[in-house]
Design a protein around this motif. Structure first.
Motif, PDB file in Angstrom:
ATOM      1  N   PRO A 170       8.073   0.955   7.320  1.00 37.84           N
ATOM      2  CA  PRO A 170       9.198   1.875   7.486  1.00 37.84           C
ATOM      3  C   PRO A 170       8.765   3.338   7.632  1.00 37.84           C
ATOM      4  N   ASP A 171       7.591   3.682   7.111  1.00 38.93           N
ATOM      5  CA  ASP A 171       7.114   5.068   7.218  1.00 38.93           C
ATOM      6  C   ASP A 171       6.147   5.266   8.385  1.00 38.93           C
ATOM      7  N   ALA A 172       6.171   4.355   9.358  1.00 40.20           N
ATOM      8  CA  ALA A 172       5.332   4.520  10.548  1.00 40.20           C
ATOM      9  C   ALA A 172       5.808   5.745  11.325  1.00 40.20           C
ATOM     10  N   TRP A 173       4.888   6.376  12.011  1.00 42.24           N
ATOM     11  CA  TRP A 173       5.186   7.639  12.684  1.00 42.24           C
ATOM     12  C   TRP A 173       5.971   7.456  13.978  1.00 42.24           C
ATOM     13  N   TRP A 174       5.929   6.303  14.572  1.00 40.50           N
ATOM     14  CA  TRP A 174       6.629   6.049  15.827  1.00 40.50           C
ATOM     15  C   TRP A 174       7.801   5.139  15.564  1.00 40.50           C
ATOM     16  N   GLY A 175       8.773   5.155  16.419  1.00 42.17           N
ATOM     17  CA  GLY A 175      10.004   4.414  16.225  1.00 42.17           C
ATOM     18  C   GLY A 175       9.910   2.946  16.561  1.00 42.17           C
ATOM     19  N   GLU A 176       9.121   2.205  15.855  1.00 42.74           N
ATOM     20  CA  GLU A 176       8.996   0.763  16.055  1.00 42.74           C
ATOM     21  C   GLU A 176       9.938   0.046  15.090  1.00 42.74           C
ATOM     22  N   ILE A 220      10.284  -4.761   2.396  1.00 40.62           N
ATOM     23  CA  ILE A 220       9.807  -5.920   1.636  1.00 40.62           C
ATOM     24  C   ILE A 220      10.704  -6.048   0.408  1.00 40.62           C
ATOM     25  N   ARG A 221      11.378  -7.175   0.299  1.00 37.95           N
ATOM     26  CA  ARG A 221      12.281  -7.413  -0.821  1.00 37.95           C
ATOM     27  C   ARG A 221      11.755  -8.585  -1.644  1.00 37.95           C
ATOM     28  N   PRO A 222      12.139  -8.657  -2.928  1.00 38.62           N
ATOM     29  CA  PRO A 222      11.655  -9.749  -3.786  1.00 38.62           C
ATOM     30  C   PRO A 222      11.923 -11.146  -3.230  1.00 38.62           C
ATOM     31  N   ARG A 261       0.840  -1.196   0.000  1.00 39.52           N
ATOM     32  CA  ARG A 261       0.000   0.000   0.000  1.00 39.52           C
ATOM     33  C   ARG A 261       0.876   1.248   0.000  1.00 39.52           C
ATOM     34  N   ARG A 262       0.518   2.236  -0.834  1.00 39.77           N
ATOM     35  CA  ARG A 262       1.345   3.427  -1.009  1.00 39.77           C
ATOM     36  C   ARG A 262       1.493   4.238   0.263  1.00 39.77           C
ATOM     37  N   LYS A 263       0.408   4.457   0.955  1.00 42.32           N
ATOM     38  CA  LYS A 263       0.427   5.209   2.206  1.00 42.32           C
ATOM     39  C   LYS A 263      -0.071   4.313   3.333  1.00 42.32           C
ATOM     40  N   PRO A 264       0.444   4.504   4.538  1.00 36.59           N
ATOM     41  CA  PRO A 264      -0.037   3.665   5.643  1.00 36.59           C
ATOM     42  C   PRO A 264      -1.454   4.058   6.052  1.00 36.59           C
ATOM     43  N   THR A 265      -2.191   3.086   6.538  1.00 36.82           N
ATOM     44  CA  THR A 265      -3.473   3.412   7.153  1.00 36.82           C
ATOM     45  C   THR A 265      -3.178   4.131   8.469  1.00 36.82           C
ATOM     46  N   TYR A 266      -4.187   4.703   9.086  1.00 41.45           N
ATOM     47  CA  TYR A 266      -3.974   5.403  10.352  1.00 41.45           C
ATOM     48  C   TYR A 266      -3.394   4.451  11.395  1.00 41.45           C
ATOM     49  N   CYS A 267      -3.933   3.238  11.451  1.00 44.95           N
ATOM     50  CA  CYS A 267      -3.436   2.247  12.418  1.00 44.95           C
ATOM     51  C   CYS A 267      -1.995   1.835  12.108  1.00 44.95           C
ATOM     52  N   GLN A 268      -1.666   1.674  10.827  1.00 44.99           N
ATOM     53  CA  GLN A 268      -0.292   1.319  10.467  1.00 44.99           C
ATOM     54  C   GLN A 268       0.660   2.473  10.763  1.00 44.99           C
ATOM     55  N   GLY A 269       0.224   3.696  10.549  1.00 44.20           N
ATOM     56  CA  GLY A 269       1.057   4.854  10.834  1.00 44.20           C
ATOM     57  C   GLY A 269       1.386   4.989  12.306  1.00 44.20           C
ATOM     58  N   ASN A 270       0.465   4.573  13.166  1.00 42.82           N
ATOM     59  CA  ASN A 270       0.681   4.599  14.612  1.00 42.82           C
ATOM     60  C   ASN A 270       1.335   3.323  15.131  1.00 42.82           C
ATOM     61  N   SER A 271       1.724   2.437  14.254  1.00 44.76           N
ATOM     62  CA  SER A 271       2.334   1.142  14.594  1.00 44.76           C
ATOM     63  C   SER A 271       1.377   0.235  15.351  1.00 44.76           C
ATOM     64  N   TRP A 272       0.090   0.443  15.169  1.00 44.09           N
ATOM     65  CA  TRP A 272      -0.909  -0.453  15.781  1.00 44.09           C
ATOM     66  C   TRP A 272      -1.211  -1.628  14.871  1.00 44.09           C
ATOM     67  N   GLY A 273      -0.997  -1.468  13.576  1.00 45.87           N
ATOM     68  CA  GLY A 273      -1.282  -2.519  12.605  1.00 45.87           C
ATOM     69  C   GLY A 273       0.001  -3.021  11.977  1.00 45.87           C
ATOM     70  N   PRO A 274      -0.022  -4.220  11.421  1.00 43.86           N
ATOM     71  CA  PRO A 274       1.197  -4.807  10.864  1.00 43.86           C
ATOM     72  C   PRO A 274       1.499  -4.287   9.455  1.00 43.86           C
ATOM     73  N   VAL A 324      15.673  -0.307  12.973  1.00 40.66           N
ATOM     74  CA  VAL A 324      15.142   0.351  14.165  1.00 40.66           C
ATOM     75  C   VAL A 324      15.546   1.823  14.080  1.00 40.66           C
ATOM     76  N   PRO A 325      14.613   2.685  13.681  1.00 39.86           N
ATOM     77  CA  PRO A 325      14.966   4.098  13.536  1.00 39.86           C
ATOM     78  C   PRO A 325      15.189   4.738  14.908  1.00 39.86           C
ATOM     79  N   PHE A 326      15.954   5.811  14.914  1.00 35.62           N
ATOM     80  CA  PHE A 326      16.176   6.525  16.153  1.00 35.62           C
ATOM     81  C   PHE A 326      14.919   7.299  16.516  1.00 35.62           C
ATOM     82  N   MET A 327      14.751   7.553  17.770  1.00 34.63           N
ATOM     83  CA  MET A 327      13.583   8.299  18.254  1.00 34.63           C
ATOM     84  C   MET A 327      13.898   9.781  18.189  1.00 34.63           C
ATOM     85  N   ARG A 328      13.018  10.540  17.592  1.00 38.59           N
ATOM     86  CA  ARG A 328      13.178  11.994  17.545  1.00 38.59           C
ATOM     87  C   ARG A 328      12.636  12.585  18.824  1.00 38.59           C
TER      88      ARG A 328
END
Length: 124
Positions: A60-66, A71-73, A23-36, A119-123
């Protein structure tokens, strides 16, 4: 269900051509790292039953540092083979086939190597 051609990629697994897409953009739940992290797979040249794969990590574009994972071929190929072994028939009509992978499944799929999580750094 049909995957849009725009933004999707083709992959050949054992002589069969599939189309896969994240999916091009995360859903709200995916953006908050609530969804997989999820991606979809279907046959490239025919209609049928889609495969919906859920991974045990965030996008990778989730808003929180989870922990995240790209995804690779190679992962898509291994996942398609696993789904076929678990009874997914991409030529059959019907609802999407859901496949939820665990950390152990990912380790098996990637040849007994632990998955490379980012694991991205926390801002602050």
């Amino acid at each position: 269900m049909a995957i849009p051609k725009k933004g999707s990629r083709l992959i050949t697994v054992d002589g069969t051509i599939f189309r896969w897409r994240v999916r091009r953009k995360p859903t709200y739940c995916q953006g908050n790292s609530w969804g997989p992290m999820t991606f979809a797979v279907e046959l490239a040249d025919a209609s049928g039953r889609a495969l919906l794969v859920s991974l045990p990590c965030s996008r990778p574009d989730a808003w929180w540092g989870e922990r995240t994972m790209a995804i690779r071929p190679a992962l898509v190929t291994a996942t398609i083979r696993t789904a076929l072994d678990h009874g997914w028939d991409p030529r059959q009509a019907g609802n999407a086939f859901d496949l939820e992978l665990t950390d152990e499944d990912l380790t098996e799929l990637m040849n007994s190597q632990p998955p490379a999580y980012d694991v991205p750094f926390m801002r602050r």
